[in-house]
Scaffold this active site. Structure first.
Site, PDB file in Angstrom:
ATOM      1  CG  ASP A   2      -0.375  -0.022   2.525  1.00  0.00           C
ATOM      2  OD1 ASP A   2       0.858  -0.159   2.609  1.00  0.00           O
ATOM      3  OD2 ASP A   2      -1.120   0.109   3.523  1.00  0.00           O
ATOM      4  CB  SER A   3       4.595   1.672  -0.032  1.00  0.00           C
ATOM      5  OG  SER A   3       4.816   0.512  -0.814  1.00  0.00           O
ATOM      6  CG  ASP A  32       0.404  -4.192   1.859  1.00  0.00           C
ATOM      7  OD1 ASP A  32       0.614  -5.224   2.529  1.00  0.00           O
ATOM      8  OD2 ASP A  32       1.163  -3.204   1.864  1.00  0.00           O
ATOM      9  CE  LYS A  34       3.153  -6.093   3.678  1.00  0.00           C
ATOM     10  NZ  LYS A  34       2.658  -4.949   4.483  1.00  0.00           N
ATOM     11  CD  GLU A  40       0.309  -1.630   8.138  1.00  0.00           C
ATOM     12  OE1 GLU A  40      -0.098  -0.893   9.065  1.00  0.00           O
ATOM     13  OE2 GLU A  40       0.881  -1.200   7.124  1.00  0.00           O
ATOM     14  CD  GLU A  70       7.805  -0.489   7.565  1.00  0.00           C
ATOM     15  OE1 GLU A  70       6.831  -1.184   7.196  1.00  0.00           O
ATOM     16  OE2 GLU A  70       8.033   0.651   7.121  1.00  0.00           O
TER      17      GLU A  70
HETATM   18  O1  KIV Z   1       3.573  -1.170   1.619  1.00  0.00           O
HETATM   19  C1  KIV Z   1       4.736  -1.583   1.635  1.00  0.00           C
HETATM   20  O2  KIV Z   1       5.552  -1.324   0.741  1.00  0.00           O
HETATM   21  C2  KIV Z   1       5.164  -2.402   2.760  1.00  0.00           C
HETATM   22  C3  KIV Z   1       6.610  -2.680   2.904  1.00  0.00           C
HETATM   23  C4  KIV Z   1       7.289  -1.476   3.400  1.00  0.00           C
HETATM   24  C5  KIV Z   1       6.871  -3.862   3.743  1.00  0.00           C
HETATM   25  O3  KIV Z   1       4.352  -2.814   3.526  1.00  0.00           O
END
Ligand code: KIV
Length: 288
Positions: free
Chosen positions: A44-45, A83, A113, A115, A182
């Site tokens: 989600d980055s 994510d 993924k 959190e 992280e």
């Molecule tokens: O969103 C992302 O890129 C991440 C990584 C920093 C692990 O969750």
């Protein structure tokens, strides 16, 4: 050959490091895939590096599906993790399962993924029970940056470190196949890696994790914004790209591009004939 979820357990048992890199579109996914990276994360980055947001909170399921679909098409061998964005799973296990299912159905990705630790274990169980592999994410969890008071190293005190170990164990019991750590002190990440049987993937968590992940734009030096201390730049593509674009503008302005090798030819007599046709042609509207 397409990699499967078993890669995490196999790599951990053989003490082989897992490589993970983010990608958000078809071309970057092809490049990452061809380089032999084990896992592509559609993080989600993408909110920061693709959509220009200040943080990841505005990212939607639609954004993740849009980018996830493109990445899956480019990832012939790498395992693709997508994510779950902010507020797409926090409400209830039912909400989490519905949204995880939607993401996997529409993108054809291999895992999701999310959190959090103990607080998201009911969600993890529901998703894993439906046959979708889940990766956990502990430490600096960017979706909670408001609660964490910013982007800070996590687990530096005994209580916080104990919570991280307990969260990792809880995620393992809930059925995750791996855990991203992280911004965690290296020795703590090493300890968690020893304590859990599932693979740990570090980002700013030292070399003792079972694998490493970096953001594509950070790793390649494409990110024009602040890059965290833990990023090693393996190229300076931002400069290369700017140089290339500058050269293109110069060539166009000086009429040096396009030159013969980049042009399509036509026989002179065809152009001559065309000229005669144009010259003979009566104007459509000759009333003036
Ligand atoms: O969103 C992302 O890129 C991440 C990584 C920093 C692990 O969750």
């Amino acid at each position: 050959m397409k990699k499967t979820v078993s890669l995490f357990g196999e790599a951990k048992s053989k003490n082989e490091k897992i490589t993970m890199v983010t990608a958000y579109d078809y071309t970057s996914a092809r490049l990452v895939d061809l380089s032999g990276v084990d896992v592509i994360l559609v993080g989600d980055s993408l909110g920061n590096v693709m959509l220009g947001y200040q943080n990841v909170l505005p990212v939607t399921i639609g954004d993740m599906i849009h980018h996830g679909k493109a990445v899956v098409k480019g990832a012939h061998e790498a395992f693709v993790v997508i994510d779950m964005p902010f507020m797409s799973y926090q409400i209830s296990p039912e909400q989490a399962l519905e949204n995880a299912g939607k993401i996997i159905k529409e993108t054809n990705g291999n895992a999701i993924k999310l959190e959090g630790g103990k607080n998201v274990c009911p969600q993890v169980k529901a998703i894993v029970n439906a046959g979708i592999p889940v990766i956990g994410h502990l430490g600096l969890t960017p979706q909670s940056f408001n609660a964490l008071g910013g982007y800070k190293v996590q687990g530096k005190q005994v209580q916080a470190a104990t919570n991280l170990v307990n969260d990792a164990l809880a995620l393992q019991a809930a059925g995750v196949c791996a855990i991203v750590l992280e911004c965690v002190p290296s020795k703590l990440a090493g300890l968690i890696t020893q304590v859990v049987d599932v693979a740990t993937i570090g980002i700013g968590a030292g070399s003792d994790c079972d694998g490493q992940v970096l953001v594509f734009q950070d790793l390649l030096g494409l990110n024009l914004n602040h890059t965290p201390k833990f990023v090693k730049k393996y190229a300076n593509l931002a400069q290369d790209v700017q140089d290339a674009l500058g050269n293109y503008c110069q060539d166009v302005r000086n009429q040096e591009f396009p030159s013969a090798p980049y042009e399509y030819a036509i026989k002179d007599e065809i152009i001559e004939e065309l000229r005669m046709i144009i010259e003979k042609k009566e104007p459509d509207n000759d009333s003036n």
